[in-house]
Design a protein around this motif. Structure first.
Motif, PDB file in Angstrom:
ATOM      1  N   VAL A 275      -8.762 -47.788 113.745  1.00  0.00           N
ATOM      2  CA  VAL A 275      -9.378 -47.762 112.456  1.00  0.00           C
ATOM      3  C   VAL A 275      -8.592 -48.563 111.900  1.00  0.00           C
ATOM      4  CG1 VAL A 275     -10.433 -46.389 110.795  1.00  0.00           C
ATOM      5  CG2 VAL A 275     -10.196 -45.301 112.534  1.00  0.00           C
ATOM      6  N   GLU A 276      -8.990 -49.846 111.369  1.00  0.00           N
ATOM      7  CA  GLU A 276      -8.791 -50.397 110.128  1.00  0.00           C
ATOM      8  C   GLU A 276      -9.678 -49.533 108.793  1.00  0.00           C
ATOM      9  OE1 GLU A 276      -8.652 -55.113 108.399  1.00  0.00           O
ATOM     10  OE2 GLU A 276      -9.839 -54.766 110.378  1.00  0.00           O
TER      11      GLU A 276
ATOM     12  N   GLU B 170      -1.868 -50.187 113.156  1.00  0.00           N
ATOM     13  CA  GLU B 170      -2.163 -50.326 111.491  1.00  0.00           C
ATOM     14  C   GLU B 170      -1.069 -50.601 110.275  1.00  0.00           C
ATOM     15  OE1 GLU B 170      -2.790 -49.380 107.183  1.00  0.00           O
ATOM     16  OE2 GLU B 170      -1.575 -49.147 108.574  1.00  0.00           O
ATOM     17  N   PRO B 171       1.032 -50.002 110.556  1.00  0.00           N
ATOM     18  CA  PRO B 171       2.147 -50.898 109.719  1.00  0.00           C
ATOM     19  C   PRO B 171       2.275 -52.416 109.953  1.00  0.00           C
ATOM     20  CG  PRO B 171       2.281 -48.824 111.723  1.00  0.00           C
ATOM     21  CD  PRO B 171       0.666 -48.713 111.343  1.00  0.00           C
ATOM     22  N   LEU B 172       1.584 -52.579 111.874  1.00  0.00           N
ATOM     23  CA  LEU B 172       1.739 -53.894 112.319  1.00  0.00           C
ATOM     24  C   LEU B 172       1.354 -55.132 111.589  1.00  0.00           C
ATOM     25  CD1 LEU B 172       3.667 -56.046 113.934  1.00  0.00           C
ATOM     26  CD2 LEU B 172       2.265 -55.353 116.221  1.00  0.00           C
ATOM     27  N   SER B 173      -0.016 -54.642 111.687  1.00  0.00           N
ATOM     28  CA  SER B 173      -0.840 -55.561 110.683  1.00  0.00           C
ATOM     29  C   SER B 173      -0.509 -55.793 109.128  1.00  0.00           C
ATOM     30  CB  SER B 173      -1.998 -54.979 110.632  1.00  0.00           C
ATOM     31  OG  SER B 173      -2.470 -53.958 109.777  1.00  0.00           O
TER      32      SER B 173
ATOM     33  N   ALA C 266      -2.216 -58.207 116.092  1.00  0.00           N
ATOM     34  CA  ALA C 266      -1.423 -56.902 116.213  1.00  0.00           C
ATOM     35  C   ALA C 266      -1.485 -56.455 117.320  1.00  0.00           C
ATOM     36  CB  ALA C 266      -1.745 -56.214 114.786  1.00  0.00           C
ATOM     37  N   ILE C 267      -2.892 -55.648 118.065  1.00  0.00           N
ATOM     38  CA  ILE C 267      -3.378 -55.391 118.888  1.00  0.00           C
ATOM     39  C   ILE C 267      -2.396 -56.724 120.168  1.00  0.00           C
ATOM     40  CG2 ILE C 267      -5.146 -55.090 120.666  1.00  0.00           C
ATOM     41  CD1 ILE C 267      -7.008 -54.088 118.116  1.00  0.00           C
TER      42      ILE C 267
END
Length: 338
Positions: A82-83, A143-146, A291-292
């Motif tokens: 989820v974004e 998410e934190p990687l983004s 990120a993915i």
């Protein structure tokens, strides 16, 4: 269904709540979620953005169980992340594509109820498919990687440049790996020796303990007499915010990603004298696909950042533990049993 409810500061529990209605959104059976620093700030009652009561959770991964009619991009059975940043689409930042700093931004688990529950309904355009190769207990790290990627991109980091990063928490350690991916030279600054040793395991050879070392002198040694071209402040420390201006070279760039507890005075004359580019970095926009990719290919490694994988029912206990012993945990991931 079960959900993690923060009724008020220091009052957190697993409760029964109604399953959400679909209402034109994608229904997700939640499989894994991360406990973030913002969840801890909400628990402590020090976040200016959170209202109570609140279902926590914005680092949310799961399996699609139903989609609205005419929805595209995801299908039943897809594994997704989820974004969590809902934006209005009409304000000035949204109009220029910077939806991460929407004037009316709602982050799930902060401004509205989040995804620490068995089922969660979310907007189709804010859901990203992830490969089957990624384990559930690693997917929330996207998410934190983004956020780390966005911080590095805000600095427009180029190959061969030196990038100082203050704060060897999850964001700082991820950002340093992103800098390595871009063939830049990260310099990680943190007073916790254990975190600096962990950084070395990721191939980050330049680390500085500002409590025992002269950061400016060491950086000049690393850069052959120059300071850094780019500086990412990821700790929120007032001292680190201030030192970023001194440790950045003339014509350099500074990005503030951390959230200081109080206002910090800065010598703006140095902005002019050095002609620094000073920017903020909030959340992320357009960074989830990369990120993915970086997580899937192993270009960025996260296993050593995950301090503990727990069952969903253990979230309240670990929110308390992280609050009491923050140095012992970088990231805790919670999963539902398969």
């Amino acid at each position: 269904m079960k959900a993690v409810l923060l009724r008020q500061p220091k009052d957190i529990d697993i409760v029964d709540v109604p399953r959400p209605e679909q209402q034109g959104k994608v229904m997700i059976q939640v499989r894994a979620m991360g406990i973030c620093g913002s969840d801890i700030a909400a628990y402590k009652g020090i976040s200016p953005l959170v209202t109570y009561p609140r279902i926590l959770g914005h680092e949310v991964a799961g399996e699609v169980v139903s989609v609205p009619e005419q929805s595209t991009g995801v299908a039943v059975g897809d594994r997704v992340i989820v974004e969590p940043y809902r934006y209005c689409g009409s304000c000035y930042p949204c109009q220029i594509g910077r939806t991460n700093c929407c004037e009316h931004l709602h982050v799930i688990g902060v401004h509205e109820d989040g995804g620490m529950r068995e089922y969660y309904a979310h907007d189709a355009h804010l859901i990203h498919r992830v490969p089957d190769a990624l384990a559930w207990d690693r997917i929330p790290m996207i998410e934190p990687l983004s956020i780390a990627i966005h911080g590095i991109h805000r600095l427009n980091v180029q190959a061969g440049e030196h990038v100082a990063i203050t704060g060897a928490g999850q964001i700082g350690l991820l950002a340093a790996q992103v800098a390595l991916y871009l063939k830049a030279i990260p310099i990680l600054i943190d007073p916790l020796r254990e975190r600096l040793e962990l950084a070395r395991k990721f191939g980050i050879t330049h680390v500085i303990d500002p409590m025992t070392e002269d950061a400016a002198l060491k950086i000049q040694t690393i850069t052959d007499g120059r300071l850094v071209e780019a500086f990412l402040e990821a700790s929120g420390s007032a001292v680190a915010v201030r030192s970023s201006i001194d440790l950045t070279h003339y014509a350099g760039r500074v990005a503030f990603l951390g959230w200081p507890k109080d206002e910090v005075s800065l010598p703006t004359f140095l902005f002019t004298k050095k002609e620094l580019d000073v920017r903020g970095s909030r959340n992320s926009v357009g960074e989830f696909p990369l990120a993915i990719e970086l997580l899937t290919t192993g270009a960025v490694k996260v296993d050593a950042l995950i301090s503990k994988v727990i069952a969903f029912d253990g979230i309240p206990e670990y929110v308390r533990l992280i609050t009491e012993q923050p140095a012992n945990y970088i990231k805790v991931i919670a999963v539902f049993p398969s």
